[in-house]
Design an enzyme around this catalytic site. Structure first.
Site, PDB file in Angstrom:
ATOM      1  N   GLU A  96      -0.156   5.491  13.472  1.00 57.43           N
ATOM      2  CA  GLU A  96       0.184   6.709  12.755  1.00 57.43           C
ATOM      3  C   GLU A  96       0.049   7.938  13.631  1.00 57.43           C
ATOM      4  O   GLU A  96       0.846   8.872  13.537  1.00 57.43           O
ATOM      5  CB  GLU A  96      -0.678   6.842  11.505  1.00 57.43           C
ATOM      6  CG  GLU A  96      -0.233   7.964  10.583  1.00 57.43           C
ATOM      7  CD  GLU A  96      -0.920   7.947   9.235  1.00 57.43           C
ATOM      8  OE1 GLU A  96      -0.423   8.645   8.323  1.00 57.43           O
ATOM      9  OE2 GLU A  96      -1.938   7.247   9.083  1.00 57.43           O
ATOM     10  N   PHE A 129       1.860  -3.717   3.882  1.00 57.09           N
ATOM     11  CA  PHE A 129       2.225  -5.043   4.350  1.00 57.09           C
ATOM     12  C   PHE A 129       3.707  -5.290   4.078  1.00 57.09           C
ATOM     13  O   PHE A 129       4.276  -4.803   3.106  1.00 57.09           O
ATOM     14  CB  PHE A 129       1.409  -6.113   3.630  1.00 57.09           C
ATOM     15  CG  PHE A 129      -0.008  -6.240   4.136  1.00 57.09           C
ATOM     16  CD1 PHE A 129      -0.473  -5.490   5.199  1.00 57.09           C
ATOM     17  CD2 PHE A 129      -0.881  -7.131   3.535  1.00 57.09           C
ATOM     18  CE1 PHE A 129      -1.778  -5.617   5.660  1.00 57.09           C
ATOM     19  CE2 PHE A 129      -2.184  -7.276   3.983  1.00 57.09           C
ATOM     20  CZ  PHE A 129      -2.635  -6.515   5.047  1.00 57.09           C
ATOM     21  N   HIS A 180      -1.912   8.301   6.030  1.00 59.01           N
ATOM     22  CA  HIS A 180      -2.279   7.013   5.441  1.00 59.01           C
ATOM     23  C   HIS A 180      -3.708   6.685   5.869  1.00 59.01           C
ATOM     24  O   HIS A 180      -4.506   6.228   5.063  1.00 59.01           O
ATOM     25  CB  HIS A 180      -1.292   5.944   5.894  1.00 59.01           C
ATOM     26  CG  HIS A 180      -1.429   4.641   5.189  1.00 59.01           C
ATOM     27  ND1 HIS A 180      -1.387   4.529   3.814  1.00 59.01           N
ATOM     28  CD2 HIS A 180      -1.614   3.365   5.664  1.00 59.01           C
ATOM     29  CE1 HIS A 180      -1.532   3.256   3.467  1.00 59.01           C
ATOM     30  NE2 HIS A 180      -1.681   2.537   4.569  1.00 59.01           N
ATOM     31  N   CYS A 240       0.808  -1.220   0.000  1.00 54.69           N
ATOM     32  CA  CYS A 240       0.000   0.000   0.000  1.00 54.69           C
ATOM     33  C   CYS A 240       0.843   1.273   0.000  1.00 54.69           C
ATOM     34  O   CYS A 240       0.293   2.380   0.022  1.00 54.69           O
ATOM     35  CB  CYS A 240      -0.957  -0.002   1.187  1.00 54.69           C
ATOM     36  SG  CYS A 240      -2.080  -1.406   1.166  1.00 54.69           S
ATOM     37  N   LYS A 299      -9.127   8.656   2.570  1.00 54.14           N
ATOM     38  CA  LYS A 299      -9.738   7.333   2.490  1.00 54.14           C
ATOM     39  C   LYS A 299     -11.152   7.321   3.049  1.00 54.14           C
ATOM     40  O   LYS A 299     -11.919   6.401   2.765  1.00 54.14           O
ATOM     41  CB  LYS A 299      -8.858   6.308   3.204  1.00 54.14           C
ATOM     42  CG  LYS A 299      -7.550   6.000   2.476  1.00 54.14           C
ATOM     43  CD  LYS A 299      -6.792   4.876   3.163  1.00 54.14           C
ATOM     44  CE  LYS A 299      -5.507   4.506   2.421  1.00 54.14           C
ATOM     45  NZ  LYS A 299      -4.446   5.500   2.592  1.00 54.14           N
ATOM     46  N   HIS A 302      -9.724   2.598   0.252  1.00 52.51           N
ATOM     47  CA  HIS A 302      -8.295   2.250   0.221  1.00 52.51           C
ATOM     48  C   HIS A 302      -7.992   1.505  -1.079  1.00 52.51           C
ATOM     49  O   HIS A 302      -8.349   0.338  -1.250  1.00 52.51           O
ATOM     50  CB  HIS A 302      -7.960   1.384   1.426  1.00 52.51           C
ATOM     51  CG  HIS A 302      -6.490   1.177   1.644  1.00 52.51           C
ATOM     52  ND1 HIS A 302      -5.520   1.630   0.757  1.00 52.51           N
ATOM     53  CD2 HIS A 302      -5.809   0.558   2.649  1.00 52.51           C
ATOM     54  CE1 HIS A 302      -4.331   1.303   1.207  1.00 52.51           C
ATOM     55  NE2 HIS A 302      -4.481   0.648   2.360  1.00 52.51           N
TER      56      HIS A 302
END
Length: 416
Positions: A322, A404, A311, A171, A340, A345
Site C-alpha cells: 500500500e 483476498f 487499508h 476485506c 486498524k 481488522h
C-alpha cells in the site's frame, strides 16, 4: 469540476447524511470516533471462546445488548453480524433525520458488505449437530448464516423495499457496498440507500484459519499493542468484529430537505489483482487501477488528495504494497492513517468502518493518529500520522480497501 469527468461520465456526489457505528470501541459513532482520535492502543481483549487456540485475543464489541437494539423476541433469530448491522443502521437513519414512516420504501435501497456471513451461528450449530445430533440444530440456522440476511433484516426494520443486496469482496466488501450504493443513486433507481458493512466471526475456526496462514499478530504478551500498522515491528492483524452504516442521498435531494450533509462520496473505483488468492500484488498494480479509477470518477487529480485512510492491516505484505501504491500515485504529500491500530481488522465490515471514519475526518478537518506506530518502517516512506492527531483540511480524501482474491476498492470523499 468539469461537466464530464475523465471517466467519461458526469461527476456525481452522493451526500452522506447519516452515520451509525458499532465497533470494538463501543456502540455508537461517538464512541468509535473518540477512541480513534485518542488512538491509545488496540481495543483487543482475551476472548473466552478462543481459549486454547493459537491466538486467543481479538477486538470484540464490548457490552453489546442485542435485546436492547433489535428486541428480545428477534435477537435469538439473528446472527450477531445481523444484530450489529441492525443497530448501526438504526443509528444512521436516526442521524440522517429521515423518517421511515414517511418515505417511499420502494425508492429506498439497502446495500451492505459482508465477507463471511453468519460465522458465529454456523460454528455454534455445527457444535450442536456434533454433540446432540440433527434434533439439536436450530430451524433458523439457514437464515442466520446466509450473508444476505444482514441487508434483509435492515430492510425489514426500516421498510426499505428497493434493491437489497450484500456485496462479498472479502476485506473490501464494505467499500464495494458504498460504491455500489452510490451507483444506485446515480442511476436513478433509488432516492435513498442505506449502506455499509458488518462482520462478526471471532470464532475458533476462523481465528485458527487466519493464524495457520500466518496472518494474525502473535503478540500474546502485548495484545493492546498487537495491531501496529506501518510499524517496523508489525507481525499481523488482530481479528475484529463490527458494523458501520451510512445513509446516502443525492446532493440535491439532501439540500432540498435541508439535511445535515456530513461529507460527499465523489468517486469510486474497483479492480482485481489477478495475481494470487491471498497475497497482494507486491507493487500494487491492480490496486492502482482502482485508485486511478476513483480519482477519475471524482474528476480529481492525484495532487488534489489531502488524506488517505489506509487499508493498513499491520501485515508486512499489505502495508509495504500500500505504501508503494500511495507514493507512486499520490506522492508523499497526503497524510495517512489506519484505524486498524485501534479497531483491529473486521474483514467485510472494515471498509465501511473506515469510510465512516473518513467522512468524520473530512467533516471535522481532523486526521486521527495511527495507534502503536512507535517506529515507522523505513520502507514505508509516507506521512503517517502517529502519536497525536492533526487538525488540518482532511479532504479530498481516499479510503482504500483490499481483500483476498485480489479485490481492490477505493472511495473518494469530499467536503460538503
Amino acid at each position: 469540476m468539469s461537466a464530464v469527468a475523465p471517466s467519461g461520465r458526469a461527476p456525481f456526489d452522493a451526500a452522506v447524511t447519516g452515520i451509525g457505528m458499532v465497533t470494538a470501541a463501543g456502540v455508537g459513532t461517538a464512541a468509535t470516533w473518540e477512541a480513534v482520535k485518542e488512538a491509545a492502543a488496540t481495543a483487543a481483549r482475551e476472548v473466552p471462546e478462543l481459549a486454547g487456540m493459537p491466538v486467543s485475543f481479538a477486538c470484540t464489541v464490548p457490552d453489546f445488548d442485542a435485546a436492547a437494539h433489535v428486541g428480545r423476541r428477534k435477537a435469538w433469530r439473528l446472527d450477531r453480524s445481523n444484530q450489529l448491522a441492525v443497530a448501526a443502521a438504526a443509528e444512521a437513519v436516526a442521524d440522517s433525520g429521515l423518517d421511515p414512516s414517511d418515505w417511499d420504501g420502494a425508492r429506498v435501497g439497502v446495500v451492505l458488505g459482508c465477507g463471511l456471513g453468519g460465522a458465529t451461528s454456523w460454528e455454534k450449530q455445527y457444535d450442536a449437530l456434533r454433540d446432540g445430533g440433527p434434533a439439536a440444530v436450530s430451524a433458523t440456522l439457514i437464515p442466520m448464516l446466509v450473508p444476505n440476511m444482514s441487508s434483509g433484516y435492515v430492510a425489514m426494520e426500516i421498510g426499505a423495499r428497493g434493491p437489497n443486496l450484500v456485496t462479498a469482496t472479502a476485506c473490501a466488501s464494505g467499500t464495494t457496498a458504498v460504491g455500489t450504493a452510490r451507483e444506485l443513486l446515480r442511476s436513478g433507481v433509488c432516492d435513498v440507500v442505506v449502506t455499509g458493512g458488518t462482520e462478526s466471526c471471532v470464532v475458533p475456526s476462523i481465528s485458527t484459519g487466519f493464524s495457520q496462514m500466518g496472518a494474525l499478530s502473535g503478540r500474546r504478551e502485548d495484545i493492546t499493542g498487537a495491531s501496529r500498522p506501518f510499524d517496523v515491528d508489525r507481525d499481523g492483524f488482530v481479528l475484529a468484529e463490527g458494523a458501520a452504516v451510512l445513509v446516502l442521498e443525492r446532493q440535491a435531494d439532501a439540500e432540498a430537505r435541508k439535511a445535515g450533509i456530513r461529507a460527499r462520496v465523489s468517486g469510486y473505483g474497483a479492480s482485481a489483482d489477478a495475481y494470487n488468492a491471498t497475497a497482494p500484488d507486491p507493487e500494487g498494480s491492480g490496486a492502482e487501477l482502482a485508485l486511478r479509477a476513483a480519482l477519475a470518477d471524482a474528476d480529481l487529480a492525484p495532487r488534489d488528495i489531502r488524506h488517505v485512510n489506509a487499508h493498513g492491516t499491520s501485515t508486512p505484505l499489505n502495508d509495504r504494497m500500500e505504501s508503494r501504491l500511495i507514493r507512486r500515485v499520490l506522492g508523499d504529500r497526503p497524510s495517512v492513517t489506519s484505524v486498524k491500530g485501534v479497531l483491529g481488522h473486521s474483514l467485510g465490515a472494515a471498509g465501511a468502518i473506515e469510510a465512516a471514519v473518513t467522512v468524520l475526518s473530512v467533516e471535522h478537518a481532523y486526521v486521527p493518529p495511527t495507534a502503536n506506530l512507535d517506529s515507522q518502517d523505513p520502507e514505508i516512506g509516507l506521512d503517517v500520522v502517529a502519536k497525536e492527531g492533526r487538525e488540518a483540511p482532511a479532504g479530498p480524501a481516499v479510503s482504500n480497501s483490499f481483500g483476498f482474491g485480489g479485490q481492490n476498492a477505493v472511495l473518494v470523499f469530499t467536503a460538503a
